[in-house]
Design a protein around this motif. Structure first.
Motif, mmCIF file in Angstrom:
data_model
loop_
_atom_site.group_PDB
_atom_site.id
_atom_site.type_symbol
_atom_site.label_atom_id
_atom_site.label_comp_id
_atom_site.label_asym_id
_atom_site.label_seq_id
_atom_site.Cartn_x
_atom_site.Cartn_y
_atom_site.Cartn_z
ATOM 1 N N SER A 1 0.836 -1.208 0.000
ATOM 2 C CA SER A 1 0.000 0.000 0.000
ATOM 3 C C SER A 1 0.870 1.257 0.000
ATOM 4 C CB SER A 1 -0.951 0.003 1.198
ATOM 5 O OG SER A 1 -0.241 -0.040 2.420
ATOM 6 N N LEU B 1 0.840 3.961 -3.024
ATOM 7 C CA LEU B 1 0.686 5.384 -2.729
ATOM 8 C C LEU B 1 1.768 6.202 -3.440
ATOM 9 C CD1 LEU B 1 -0.660 7.628 -0.814
ATOM 10 C CD2 LEU B 1 1.411 7.313 0.532
ATOM 11 N N TRP C 1 -0.044 6.799 9.733
ATOM 12 C CA TRP C 1 -0.336 6.313 8.382
ATOM 13 C C TRP C 1 -1.836 6.072 8.204
ATOM 14 C CZ3 TRP C 1 1.035 5.435 3.505
ATOM 15 C CH2 TRP C 1 0.468 4.373 2.790
ATOM 16 N N GLN D 1 -4.820 8.132 5.604
ATOM 17 C CA GLN D 1 -5.613 7.524 4.536
ATOM 18 C C GLN D 1 -6.924 8.270 4.294
ATOM 19 O OE1 GLN D 1 -4.042 5.106 2.738
ATOM 20 N NE2 GLN D 1 -2.473 5.711 4.233
ATOM 21 N N ASN D 2 -7.344 9.037 5.277
ATOM 22 C CA ASN D 2 -8.578 9.820 5.118
ATOM 23 C C ASN D 2 -8.330 11.300 5.384
ATOM 24 O OD1 ASN D 2 -10.400 7.477 4.758
ATOM 25 N ND2 ASN D 2 -9.791 7.018 6.856
ATOM 26 N N MET E 1 -7.736 8.312 -3.952
ATOM 27 C CA MET E 1 -8.066 7.315 -2.937
ATOM 28 C C MET E 1 -9.117 6.341 -3.454
ATOM 29 S SD MET E 1 -6.378 7.175 -0.207
ATOM 30 C CE MET E 1 -5.217 8.093 0.802
ATOM 31 N N ARG F 1 -8.793 2.134 -4.145
ATOM 32 C CA ARG F 1 -9.677 1.188 -3.449
ATOM 33 C C ARG F 1 -10.726 0.573 -4.371
ATOM 34 N NH1 ARG F 1 -10.551 4.893 2.016
ATOM 35 N NH2 ARG F 1 -8.321 5.104 2.486
ATOM 36 N N TRP G 1 -4.457 -2.720 -1.966
ATOM 37 C CA TRP G 1 -5.420 -2.936 -0.887
ATOM 38 C C TRP G 1 -6.418 -4.016 -1.300
ATOM 39 C CZ3 TRP G 1 -5.426 -0.309 3.836
ATOM 40 C CH2 TRP G 1 -4.599 0.825 3.923
#
Length: 490
Positions: free
Chosen positions: A86, A90, A260, A264-265, A274, A278, A291
């Motif tokens: 992940s 990123l 971390w 993510q949000n 994002m 996903r 993910w």
């Protein structure tokens, strides 16, 4: 009218597809109690846990100790294994947002050194690396059992003679090399080493002071090494030889993983990026870009990824509906799945349930059985060797080959494993780490078979030699007697 009212009330009781299950209040004390109970029951020597909600750290702590006996803290770096994917994804998506990379363009356009013996490799796109649909697979390229590289450049260079298992974009196959190529792409496009890129663009901006990424098992610090749990005892052992940068090289701590998870949000990428990360591929509805997409036992949607080394495991999980994020690292190997089992319990806590604690160390009965078989095999080997002369008086050569079958099985255990695991690649020593007491019994049985075979073969040779000698003496004596009789008659 009455019918419509009843129908409306009935429909109101049915949860809508977006319904969020009630979330329990997770206290650090409850987490500590669960992890402590788990350690006491299983013998897990060390673990780290991070729990966040929204932009808040709910809990970050270390439990137990490292292989050297140092206490585990929230700042102790541990291996996160394939959770690293992940991070690599990123990094690629950051380059995408900067306009330096396009997901659906061929990798070779950014990484000319990426060549394979299979001409179809020229069509592999960046997206296909990240969603594991490139066509590369263990069955076609033995990434673990081949000589291991030292750098990402070397990891890409060794693909020059490799073939694809399938055409790009036709089959999903989880294969670490995909992410090693992706990490090398980040190096080339950004103009800096992958470790330097993550440090400058991910770790430092997020305040992840104890995190880094490494190339091989030789780079693991003591705190990131692990154990095998045998007969309920945690035995510190070095990680088998392997290369993991890009696919499994990140080291991090509980405190850093909390940062971390929050990120993510919280704007580390745009909302569109994002969503892209996903969104599962059309070939596998559970794997996205670094993910997995799934659900909890209660049906709550989650985004997650696990990581397994042979001496440690890790797991991360996001619950978008509630804003919870969880990460777990454990310093026992993939055979025991401690990080995943702890994660399952913590998710149960988050969702307001009561997690079960294992009744004892994992595979204790299995280990005891194979240990007993090993001791019995040694005893039988001693007995068989001691009685080899007696055996030789009643049996023949054709009874010996079956004793060598365990040795043949011991030597062929890796291709057998690959067949049972649908083409997965593995080294012999890695099978030992996965099934230590079984492999001890198998190796002991193989050695016992060789020793007993040698002893019985020697006894048969000695007996055959003596038989021939006795026959020769008997014939010579018979001839002499005839001669004497002839002379007497004369």
């Amino acid at each position: 009218m009455l019918r419509n009212t009843v129908a409306a009330l009935f429909l109101a009781l049915i949860p809508s597809p977006g319904h969020t299950p009630p979330q329990g209040v997770v206290s650090p004390a409850a987490v500590d109690a669960f992890v402590t109970r788990y350690q006491e029951a299983t013998g897990l020597p060390g673990a780290a846990v991070a729990i966040t909600k929204g932009t808040r750290v709910v809990h970050a702590a270390g439990y137990g100790h490292t292989p050297s006996g140092a206490p585990m803290t929230a700042d102790t770096p541990m291996a996160v294994a394939s959770v690293s994917k992940s991070f690599t994804s990123l990094a690629v998506m950051q380059l995408v947002e900067q306009g330096q990379v396009e997901l659906d363009r061929p990798v070779r356009g950014y990484l000319p050194e990426f060549t394979m013996a299979d001409p179809r490799a020229a069509k592999i796109t960046v997206r296909q690396l990240l969603d594991q649909t490139s066509g590369m697979a263990d069955s076609a390229f033995h990434e673990k059992s081949l000589p291991q590289p030292d750098t990402l450049r070397g990891a890409v260079a060794r693909l020059k003679t490799a073939e694809l298992a399938a055409a790009p974009g036709t089959v999903h196959s989880y294969h670490n090399t995909n992410y090693q190529v992706a990490a090398r792409l980040v190096e080339v496009v950004s103009g800096r080493p992958f470790a330097g890129y993550l440090r400058a663009k991910v770790f430092e901006p997020l305040g992840m002071r104890y995190s880094t990424t490494i190339d091989t098992d030789r780079d693991l610090p003591d705190s990131a090494r692990g154990h095998l749990n045998i007969l309920g005892l945690a035995i510190p052992l070095p990680e088998p030889t392997g290369f993991g940068n890009g696919s499994g090289g990140v080291l991090s701590s509980a405190g850093d993983m909390a940062r971390w998870l929050i990120a993510q949000n919280n704007g580390i990428l745009s909302a569109a990026s994002m969503r892209e990360m996903r969104t599962p591929s059309r070939l596998d509805d559970s794997y996205a870009l670094g993910w997995y997409v799934g659900r909890t036992p209660r049906g709550t949607p989650v985004v997650e990824h696990g990581g397994d080394l042979f001496t440690s495991t890790a797991y991360q999980l996001l619950i978008p509906q509630s804003g919870y994020g969880l990460a777990v690292m454990a310093n026992t190997g993939m055979t025991y799945s401690d990080a995943k089992t702890l994660m399952d319990g913590l998710v149960t806590l988050v969702e307001g349930g009561h997690p079960e604690t294992p009744s004892g160390p994992p595979y204790l009965a299995t280990d005891a059985l194979f240990t007993a078989l090993t001791l019995a095999t040694i005893a039988l080997a001693i007995l068989g060797t001691a009685r080899s002369r007696r055996w030789a008086t009643r049996h023949h050569w054709w009874r010996l080959p079956p004793l060598l079958m365990p040795a043949a099985l011991c030597l062929s255990v890796t291709p057998i494993f690959g067949l049972l695991a649908r083409g997965s690649d593995i080294m012999w020593i890695q099978v030992v780490y996965l099934y230590p007491t079984f492999m001890l019994w198998l190796a002991t049985t193989a050695a016992a078979g060789i020793v007993v075979t040698a002893a019985r073969a020697t006894s048969l040779l000695t007996r055959t030699s003596h038989s021939h000698s006795d026959t020769g003496t008997s014939d010579s004596g018979s001839s002499g007697s005839s001669g004497e009789n002839h002379v007497s008659a004369s």
